[in-house]
Design a protein around this motif. Structure first.
Motif, PDB file in Angstrom:
ATOM      1  N   ARG A 143       0.832  -1.212   0.000  1.00 54.77           N
ATOM      2  CA  ARG A 143       0.000   0.000   0.000  1.00 54.77           C
ATOM      3  C   ARG A 143       0.865   1.260   0.000  1.00 54.77           C
ATOM      4  O   ARG A 143       0.635   2.190  -0.764  1.00 54.77           O
ATOM      5  CB  ARG A 143      -0.926   0.000   1.216  1.00 54.77           C
ATOM      6  N   LYS A 144       1.857   1.274   0.867  1.00 57.30           N
ATOM      7  CA  LYS A 144       2.728   2.444   0.965  1.00 57.30           C
ATOM      8  C   LYS A 144       3.518   2.644  -0.327  1.00 57.30           C
ATOM      9  O   LYS A 144       3.624   3.765  -0.844  1.00 57.30           O
ATOM     10  CB  LYS A 144       3.693   2.287   2.145  1.00 57.30           C
ATOM     11  N   TYR A 145       4.063   1.539  -0.852  1.00 51.65           N
ATOM     12  CA  TYR A 145       4.855   1.660  -2.081  1.00 51.65           C
ATOM     13  C   TYR A 145       3.990   2.091  -3.258  1.00 51.65           C
ATOM     14  O   TYR A 145       4.380   2.945  -4.053  1.00 51.65           O
ATOM     15  CB  TYR A 145       5.539   0.329  -2.400  1.00 51.65           C
ATOM     16  N   ALA A 146       2.774   1.513  -3.362  1.00 53.51           N
ATOM     17  CA  ALA A 146       1.908   1.816  -4.507  1.00 53.51           C
ATOM     18  C   ALA A 146       1.408   3.246  -4.469  1.00 53.51           C
ATOM     19  O   ALA A 146       1.404   3.940  -5.492  1.00 53.51           O
ATOM     20  CB  ALA A 146       0.731   0.848  -4.535  1.00 53.51           C
ATOM     21  N   THR A 147       0.970   3.714  -3.303  1.00 58.59           N
ATOM     22  CA  THR A 147       0.321   5.025  -3.217  1.00 58.59           C
ATOM     23  C   THR A 147       1.286   6.179  -3.012  1.00 58.59           C
ATOM     24  O   THR A 147       0.979   7.315  -3.385  1.00 58.59           O
ATOM     25  CB  THR A 147      -0.704   5.028  -2.074  1.00 58.59           C
ATOM     26  N   GLU A 148       2.461   5.909  -2.435  1.00 58.14           N
ATOM     27  CA  GLU A 148       3.386   6.989  -2.128  1.00 58.14           C
ATOM     28  C   GLU A 148       4.632   7.020  -3.012  1.00 58.14           C
ATOM     29  O   GLU A 148       5.257   8.069  -3.156  1.00 58.14           O
ATOM     30  CB  GLU A 148       3.820   6.914  -0.655  1.00 58.14           C
ATOM     31  N   VAL A 149       4.976   5.869  -3.580  1.00 58.39           N
ATOM     32  CA  VAL A 149       6.210   5.807  -4.374  1.00 58.39           C
ATOM     33  C   VAL A 149       5.918   5.555  -5.851  1.00 58.39           C
ATOM     34  O   VAL A 149       6.347   6.339  -6.714  1.00 58.39           O
ATOM     35  CB  VAL A 149       7.148   4.706  -3.828  1.00 58.39           C
ATOM     36  N   TRP A 150       5.199   4.481  -6.131  1.00 54.00           N
ATOM     37  CA  TRP A 150       5.043   4.066  -7.534  1.00 54.00           C
ATOM     38  C   TRP A 150       4.041   4.912  -8.308  1.00 54.00           C
ATOM     39  O   TRP A 150       4.405   5.549  -9.298  1.00 54.00           O
ATOM     40  CB  TRP A 150       4.627   2.596  -7.588  1.00 54.00           C
ATOM     41  N   LEU A 151       2.787   4.959  -7.874  1.00 54.25           N
ATOM     42  CA  LEU A 151       1.745   5.625  -8.656  1.00 54.25           C
ATOM     43  C   LEU A 151       1.988   7.118  -8.852  1.00 54.25           C
ATOM     44  O   LEU A 151       1.813   7.630  -9.964  1.00 54.25           O
ATOM     45  CB  LEU A 151       0.375   5.393  -8.012  1.00 54.25           C
ATOM     46  N   PRO A 152       2.426   7.882  -7.830  1.00 57.83           N
ATOM     47  CA  PRO A 152       2.652   9.315  -8.060  1.00 57.83           C
ATOM     48  C   PRO A 152       3.722   9.615  -9.102  1.00 57.83           C
ATOM     49  O   PRO A 152       3.698  10.672  -9.745  1.00 57.83           O
ATOM     50  CB  PRO A 152       3.065   9.834  -6.677  1.00 57.83           C
ATOM     51  N   ASN A 153       4.675   8.683  -9.291  1.00 56.61           N
ATOM     52  CA  ASN A 153       5.787   8.923 -10.213  1.00 56.61           C
ATOM     53  C   ASN A 153       5.702   8.095 -11.492  1.00 56.61           C
ATOM     54  O   ASN A 153       6.604   8.168 -12.326  1.00 56.61           O
ATOM     55  CB  ASN A 153       7.112   8.617  -9.509  1.00 56.61           C
ATOM     56  N   HIS A 154       4.624   7.313 -11.634  1.00 54.27           N
ATOM     57  CA  HIS A 154       4.467   6.475 -12.823  1.00 54.27           C
ATOM     58  C   HIS A 154       3.883   7.327 -13.949  1.00 54.27           C
ATOM     59  O   HIS A 154       2.824   7.950 -13.780  1.00 54.27           O
ATOM     60  CB  HIS A 154       3.538   5.301 -12.502  1.00 54.27           C
ATOM     61  N   ARG A 155       4.530   7.350 -15.093  1.00 50.40           N
ATOM     62  CA  ARG A 155       4.109   8.216 -16.197  1.00 50.40           C
ATOM     63  C   ARG A 155       2.995   7.537 -16.995  1.00 50.40           C
ATOM     64  O   ARG A 155       3.245   6.613 -17.771  1.00 50.40           O
ATOM     65  CB  ARG A 155       5.300   8.547 -17.102  1.00 50.40           C
ATOM     66  N   ILE A 156       1.778   7.991 -16.779  1.00 47.58           N
ATOM     67  CA  ILE A 156       0.608   7.463 -17.467  1.00 47.58           C
ATOM     68  C   ILE A 156      -0.351   8.608 -17.732  1.00 47.58           C
ATOM     69  O   ILE A 156      -0.243   9.687 -17.142  1.00 47.58           O
ATOM     70  CB  ILE A 156      -0.111   6.365 -16.631  1.00 47.58           C
ATOM     71  N   GLU A 157      -1.315   8.370 -18.638  1.00 45.00           N
ATOM     72  CA  GLU A 157      -2.332   9.361 -18.938  1.00 45.00           C
ATOM     73  C   GLU A 157      -3.247   9.557 -17.719  1.00 45.00           C
ATOM     74  O   GLU A 157      -3.448   8.627 -16.932  1.00 45.00           O
ATOM     75  CB  GLU A 157      -3.176   8.916 -20.134  1.00 45.00           C
TER      76      GLU A 157
ATOM     77  N   ASN B 182       1.914  -5.974 -12.631  1.00 47.39           N
ATOM     78  CA  ASN B 182       3.122  -6.241 -13.415  1.00 47.39           C
ATOM     79  C   ASN B 182       4.013  -5.005 -13.474  1.00 47.39           C
ATOM     80  O   ASN B 182       5.232  -5.086 -13.289  1.00 47.39           O
ATOM     81  CB  ASN B 182       2.745  -6.679 -14.830  1.00 47.39           C
ATOM     82  N   ALA B 183       3.407  -3.843 -13.756  1.00 44.59           N
ATOM     83  CA  ALA B 183       4.187  -2.604 -13.834  1.00 44.59           C
ATOM     84  C   ALA B 183       4.748  -2.235 -12.463  1.00 44.59           C
ATOM     85  O   ALA B 183       5.900  -1.777 -12.347  1.00 44.59           O
ATOM     86  CB  ALA B 183       3.317  -1.478 -14.384  1.00 44.59           C
ATOM     87  N   LEU B 184       3.946  -2.429 -11.428  1.00 44.65           N
ATOM     88  CA  LEU B 184       4.397  -2.064 -10.077  1.00 44.65           C
ATOM     89  C   LEU B 184       5.597  -2.893  -9.646  1.00 44.65           C
ATOM     90  O   LEU B 184       6.609  -2.346  -9.167  1.00 44.65           O
ATOM     91  CB  LEU B 184       3.233  -2.253  -9.104  1.00 44.65           C
TER      92      LEU B 184
END
Length: 457
Positions: free
Chosen positions: A66-80, A138-140
């Motif tokens: 949860r922490k990695y997905a919401t605070e690290v990965w998703l905010p910096n993942h380049r998507i539309e 997979n991307a995460l």
């Protein structure tokens, strides 16, 4: 290269710290030992791990998914932005409730398989499971592996339920004529006719502006699309995000027929549209007034049709408006009088009138208020989506003999393989095959009869 650093504590005891250099060039410790041999073994093992791409700092893998997905990965993942909205929804609803509390380093393929089984038991569709696992997780975990958060990709080798392919619904010209007449409103008829004549995606269609159409050459340029999105994910907090390129990131131009060009020209003149105005817009319309101001006796009005629970109510009552739910003039009038009485007694505040700050036509609004009522009135025997007009456009072109490459360019497909899927999609496309089969079968019957007559002689 690492080394063993000698150190002496306050008690005068000698110990050795294993020192190594991480991938960022920082000096790190692999632990402190009582002898130099163990220290040398420790820093050498760390260097081997670094060369193998394993976790540089084991503490990094202790953060939860949860922490990695919401605070690290998703905010910096380049998507539309629209994709970000979708990913956020799927994470919150399907992924984080079960996998979120787990530590990144503790997630293994068996946990992913258990999670998929859990989604299936809850009735989640294979399409959603595919998006959650193949697109998001997979991307995460690929990013986590590259960032040395974990040294194992738990999604690799894990199978998902079979995703069935959905057959395309193709509207025949005869069915389209019935649907066109059922639409009634000229602006809606023109929008739907333009859609099936151009094969545009919905976002491209509602973003068309007068400047995109060259009336002299009948050429239409598709260079933008409008995407409906939650204001939370819009950079400016709006409802529609305008993207300056279509799906394949290339402008495309297509020629229109004379008849649709003339209709569009008349539409532009009738609404006095400027070059920057939308060709098709949701213009503010006042709510239909309540025509029945006379209070009728509910007993004389009869009962509403059964609702989902099979219950019926007297027309012209609050119960009929709320529970039926009925929106006839009598029921609306009863509800309006009820609200007016409450406001007069100071019990309710008047609702702020809804305003439309964007003229783009929402897909769901068009589907509920225009498309579905027209389908019901036309009674086609099928329930096509608005997007199926695009499929029908491609099918009609290919069935009429248009070149495959030209159809690909008109639709903006990235691959001609996608365009080939529309071949032989009209119901009469297999008529030649049926005729050939029938011809051979009839020949067999004729040969049999001929032999019977010969034997009879």
């Amino acid at each position: 290269m690492g080394y063993a650093k000698k150190r002496t504590n306050k008690a005068g005891k000698t110990r050795y710290t294993a020192v190594y250099i991480d991938l960022q060039g920082r000096t790190r410790s692999a632990g402190t030992f009582s002898n130099k041999k163990d220290a040398n073994t420790a820093w050498q093992d760390k260097e081997v791990e670094l060369r193998q791409g394993k976790v540089g700092d084991p503490k990094r893998g202790q953060m939860t998914l949860r922490k990695y997905a919401t605070e690290v990965w998703l905010p910096n993942h380049r998507i539309e932005p629209k994709t970000r909205e979708k990913y956020t929804g799927y994470l919150d609803k399907h992924i984080l409730p079960e996998l979120g509390p787990m530590k990144m380093a503790d997630i293994f393929p068996e946990h992913i398989r258990q999670w998929i089984t859990s989604l299936q038991s809850r009735g989640v569709s294979p399409w959603v499971i595919q998006s959650c696992k193949n697109s998001i997780l997979n991307a995460l975990f690929t990013t986590a592996l590259n960032d040395q958060i974990t040294y194992l990709h738990p999604c690799r080798g894990v199978r998902i339920p079979t995703v069935p392919s959905t057959p395309r619904t193709i509207i025949t010209p005869e069915q389209f004529d019935l649907l066109y007449q059922a639409l009634g409103e000229p602006d809606h008829q023109l929008l739907v006719e333009t859609d099936i004549e151009t094969g545009l995606r919905w976002g491209e269609l509602i973003e068309l502006r007068v400047k995109d159409l060259d009336l002299a050459t009948r050429m239409l340029t598709v260079s933008r699309k409008a995407t409906e999105i939650s204001p939370r994910f819009h950079p400016e907090g709006k409802r529609f995000l305008i993207t300056r390129y279509p799906k394949d990131k290339e402008f495309r131009r297509l020629k229109l027929s004379k008849q649709i060009t003339e209709k569009l020209k008349a539409h532009i003149n009738a609404h006095r549209l400027g070059s920057e105005d939308l060709l098709f817009a949701r213009r503010v319309q006042a709510r239909p007034p309540i025509r029945n101001q006379v209070v009728a006796d509910p007993a004389e009005l009869g009962l509403t049709p059964p609702n989902a629970k099979g219950r019926q109510y007297q027309h012209g009552t609050i119960s009929a408006y709320n529970a039926a739910p009925c929106r006839c003039d009598h029921c609306r009038a009863a509800y309006a009088r009820y609200r007016a009485e409450r406001r007069a007694a100071g019990k309710d505040n008047p609702r702020t009138p809804r305003t439309i700050d964007d003229e783009h036509i929402p897909r769901n609004w068009f589907r509920r208020h225009v498309w579905r009522p027209a389908l019901k009135a036309a009674d086609l025997g099928i329930t096509p989506r608005v997007h199926d007009l695009r499929h029908s456009h491609a099918s009609w072109l290919l069935h009429g003999g248009a070149d495959l490459q030209i159809v690909k360019d008109r639709l903006g497909h990235a691959s001609i393989v996608t365009t080939q899927k529309y071949l032989h999609t009209l119901p009469e496309a297999d008529d030649a095959a049926i005729d050939a089969f029938t011809k051979i079968r009839q020949r067999s019957k004729k040969d049999k009869k001929r032999k019977q007559r010969k034997d009879a002689r």
